[in-house]
Design a protein around this motif. Structure first.
Motif, short mmCIF file in Angstrom:
data_model
loop_
_atom_site.label_atom_id
_atom_site.label_comp_id
_atom_site.label_asym_id
_atom_site.label_seq_id
_atom_site.Cartn_x
_atom_site.Cartn_y
_atom_site.Cartn_z
N PRO A 1 62.78 22.82 53.80
CA PRO A 1 61.96 23.26 54.93
C PRO A 1 60.28 23.64 54.29
O PRO A 1 58.78 23.94 55.24
N PHE A 2 60.17 24.39 53.81
CA PHE A 2 59.18 24.74 53.00
C PHE A 2 58.24 24.05 52.79
O PHE A 2 57.27 24.27 52.49
N GLY A 3 58.35 22.53 51.79
CA GLY A 3 57.57 22.15 51.59
C GLY A 3 56.65 21.92 50.47
O GLY A 3 55.58 21.64 50.77
N GLY A 4 56.91 22.46 49.89
CA GLY A 4 56.22 23.17 48.65
C GLY A 4 56.32 22.01 47.02
O GLY A 4 55.14 21.43 47.07
N PHE A 5 57.50 21.22 47.17
CA PHE A 5 57.82 20.52 45.84
C PHE A 5 58.21 20.10 46.34
O PHE A 5 58.83 18.99 47.34
N THR A 6 58.36 17.90 45.24
CA THR A 6 59.21 17.18 46.14
C THR A 6 60.12 16.46 45.11
O THR A 6 60.77 15.30 44.54
N VAL A 7 60.65 17.39 44.70
CA VAL A 7 62.10 17.28 43.60
C VAL A 7 63.28 16.90 44.29
O VAL A 7 63.42 17.09 45.33
N ASN A 8 63.97 15.69 43.55
CA ASN A 8 64.88 14.94 44.64
C ASN A 8 66.34 15.40 43.48
O ASN A 8 65.98 15.99 42.82
N GLU A 9 67.18 14.33 44.12
CA GLU A 9 68.43 14.47 43.26
C GLU A 9 68.44 14.54 42.34
O GLU A 9 68.93 15.60 41.32
N GLN A 10 67.92 13.37 41.39
CA GLN A 10 68.12 13.05 40.47
C GLN A 10 67.45 14.29 39.18
O GLN A 10 67.68 14.45 38.66
N GLY A 11 66.26 15.07 39.79
CA GLY A 11 65.33 15.98 39.65
C GLY A 11 66.33 17.01 39.31
O GLY A 11 66.23 17.61 38.21
N PHE A 12 67.37 17.33 40.36
CA PHE A 12 67.69 18.85 39.90
C PHE A 12 69.09 18.15 39.26
O PHE A 12 69.61 19.32 38.05
N THR A 13 69.62 17.23 39.01
CA THR A 13 71.03 16.61 37.83
C THR A 13 70.12 16.85 36.00
O THR A 13 70.39 17.26 35.85
N SER A 14 68.34 16.54 36.26
CA SER A 14 67.73 16.21 34.71
C SER A 14 67.27 17.95 34.57
O SER A 14 67.09 18.29 33.85
N ILE A 15 67.18 19.00 35.75
CA ILE A 15 66.54 20.09 35.69
C ILE A 15 68.16 20.58 35.05
O ILE A 15 67.97 21.91 34.06
N ALA A 16 69.32 20.73 35.66
CA ALA A 16 70.17 21.49 35.45
C ALA A 16 70.76 20.79 33.93
O ALA A 16 71.18 21.64 32.40
N GLN A 17 70.87 19.52 33.40
CA GLN A 17 70.58 19.25 32.01
C GLN A 17 70.09 19.65 30.56
O GLN A 17 70.54 20.24 30.22
N LYS A 18 69.17 19.87 31.31
CA LYS A 18 67.59 20.69 30.50
C LYS A 18 68.04 22.06 30.00
O LYS A 18 68.01 22.44 29.07
N ALA B 1 63.21 23.87 45.69
CA ALA B 1 61.90 22.54 45.32
C ALA B 1 62.61 21.26 45.89
O ALA B 1 61.19 20.54 45.50
N SER B 2 63.44 20.67 46.80
CA SER B 2 63.49 20.06 47.38
C SER B 2 62.30 19.20 48.43
O SER B 2 61.67 19.89 48.77
N GLY C 1 74.22 18.58 48.76
CA GLY C 1 74.44 17.44 48.05
C GLY C 1 73.71 18.20 46.77
O GLY C 1 73.51 17.46 45.34
N ASN C 2 72.17 18.58 46.69
CA ASN C 2 71.41 19.24 45.49
C ASN C 2 72.34 20.14 44.54
O ASN C 2 71.51 19.94 43.87
N LEU C 3 73.07 21.19 45.79
CA LEU C 3 73.64 21.42 44.40
C LEU C 3 74.91 21.28 43.71
O LEU C 3 74.98 20.84 42.40
N THR C 4 75.48 19.70 43.93
CA THR C 4 76.32 19.08 43.67
C THR C 4 75.65 18.62 42.58
O THR C 4 76.29 18.27 41.38
N HIS C 5 74.83 17.47 42.14
CA HIS C 5 74.13 17.42 41.68
C HIS C 5 73.48 18.22 40.06
O HIS C 5 73.86 18.36 39.48
#
Length: 339
Positions: free
Chosen positions: A288-305, A283-284, A328-332
């Protein structure tokens, strides 16, 4: 939090896949492992090597016919004069209620949904150990760990009970959920991959004991195309226990998090005893698949929820392909979930 991993997952190295009719390098490559390992280590997780738990948990969600196919088809394919180096189907049935084919070509078409899951000499062993990695993480949680991350590769959520597809052979998220069912009456799988988890949906579509929830790109314009619509709610005993939240291509943090809030409301109403997160990092905005535009902070927020559910949780790696931000996305995500 601990994470599980098995070295034999590196061996599967598919050369190509067909995309829009063109032969292209396969993006599901061993390099994904190193980047994900870096991400897990940066998050401060300690690794546990997956043990060999056998096929008992795997066969609880996959048919014996299919498991035998995965183990033998490469050798049978190589007996065909002029066959390709990798097993890639060139025919697909328009129905499946007929006698089982004996030809390797027919069996490949029967058990492989598309041309994105080529089978080579090392595919079965890597897929087997990917499943063992998920099993190890599920058993950690079953034995009292609040959460565990399974670094699974190849991924699994496009694999049905008897069919491979979309880089996937064994459905690791489904296998983990089935193990958690031994300790909990109700388990939920929350799939946050870019693509719809059609195989996971198919495995549990007639069941109420495992609810499946998926946030993904609108399948009318994106793989897997034929599954993942709002109208797919389950059947029989499973009616109302499948929940799809397709989003427009290009959606970013806010759209994804809004959909996740709806997903969490449905999950809380279900009152599960345990959670499996099918984690796709594709979803990043940089994937390379270019489907979504989630950023690192987005992954942090998804995990928190996800963590706000306060459930015993197995996080199973699904998609997420080669880009500089993959680790880095995984780390976040892992830091967000853990803290």
């Amino acid at each position: 939090m601990k994470f599980t991993f098995a070295e034999p997952q590196r061996a599967h190295n598919p050369a190509m896949f067909l995309s829009a009719g063109a032969r292209k390098p396969n993006p599901e490559v061993p390099e994904r492992i190193q980047r994900l390992l870096t991400g897990a280590n940066e998050a401060g997780l300690s690794m546990i090597a997956a043990q060999d738990h056998g096929l008992t948990a795997v066969s609880a969600v996959h048919s014996p016919e299919y498991l035998e196919f995965l183990q033998t088809i490469y050798g049978q394919w190589q007996t065909i004069n002029g066959a390709s180096d990798e097993v890639i189907p060139n025919i697909h049935p328009n129905r499946r209620d007929f006698s089982y084919p004996t030809s390797p070509v027919g069996r490949a078409g029967y058990h492989m949904a598309d041309t994105a899951c080529p089978i080579a000499a090392d595919t079965w062993n890597s897929a087997y150990w990917s499943a063992q990695t998920a099993i190890e993480a599920a058993k950690l949680v079953q034995n009292g760990e609040p959460a565990a991350y399974a670094l699974c590769r190849p991924p699994g959520h496009h694999a049905y009970a008897d069919m491979a597809g979309g880089f996937c052979f064994l459905n690791n998220s489904a296998i983990a959920a089935q193990i958690l069912r031994e300790s909990h009456d109700r388990v939920v799988i929350l799939d946050v991959d870019l693509h719809h988890g059609n195989g996971t949906q198919g495995i549990f579509y007639h069941r109420a004991d495992v609810m499946t929830v998926s946030i993904h790109v609108d399948p009318s314009v994106f793989y897997p195309f034929f599954w993942g619509y709002v109208s797919e709610r389950g059947e029989g005993a499973g009616l109302g226990y499948n929940y799809n939240l397709p989003l427009a291509r290009g959606s970013g943090n806010q759209e994804f998090l809004d959909a996740l809030d709806l997903a969490l409301d449905r999950i809380r109403a279900y009152r599960p005893g345990a959670l499996v997160v099918a984690l796709g990092l594709d979803a990043s905005e940089h994937d390379p698949f270019g489907g979504f535009t989630v950023n690192e902070q987005g992954f942090t927020s998804i995990a928190q929820k996800c963590a706000s559910l306060k459930l015993p949780t197995v996080i199973v790696q699904e998609g997420g392909y080669i880009c500089n931000q993959l680790g880095g996305n995984l780390t976040h995500f892992l830091r967000g979930f853990g803290g």
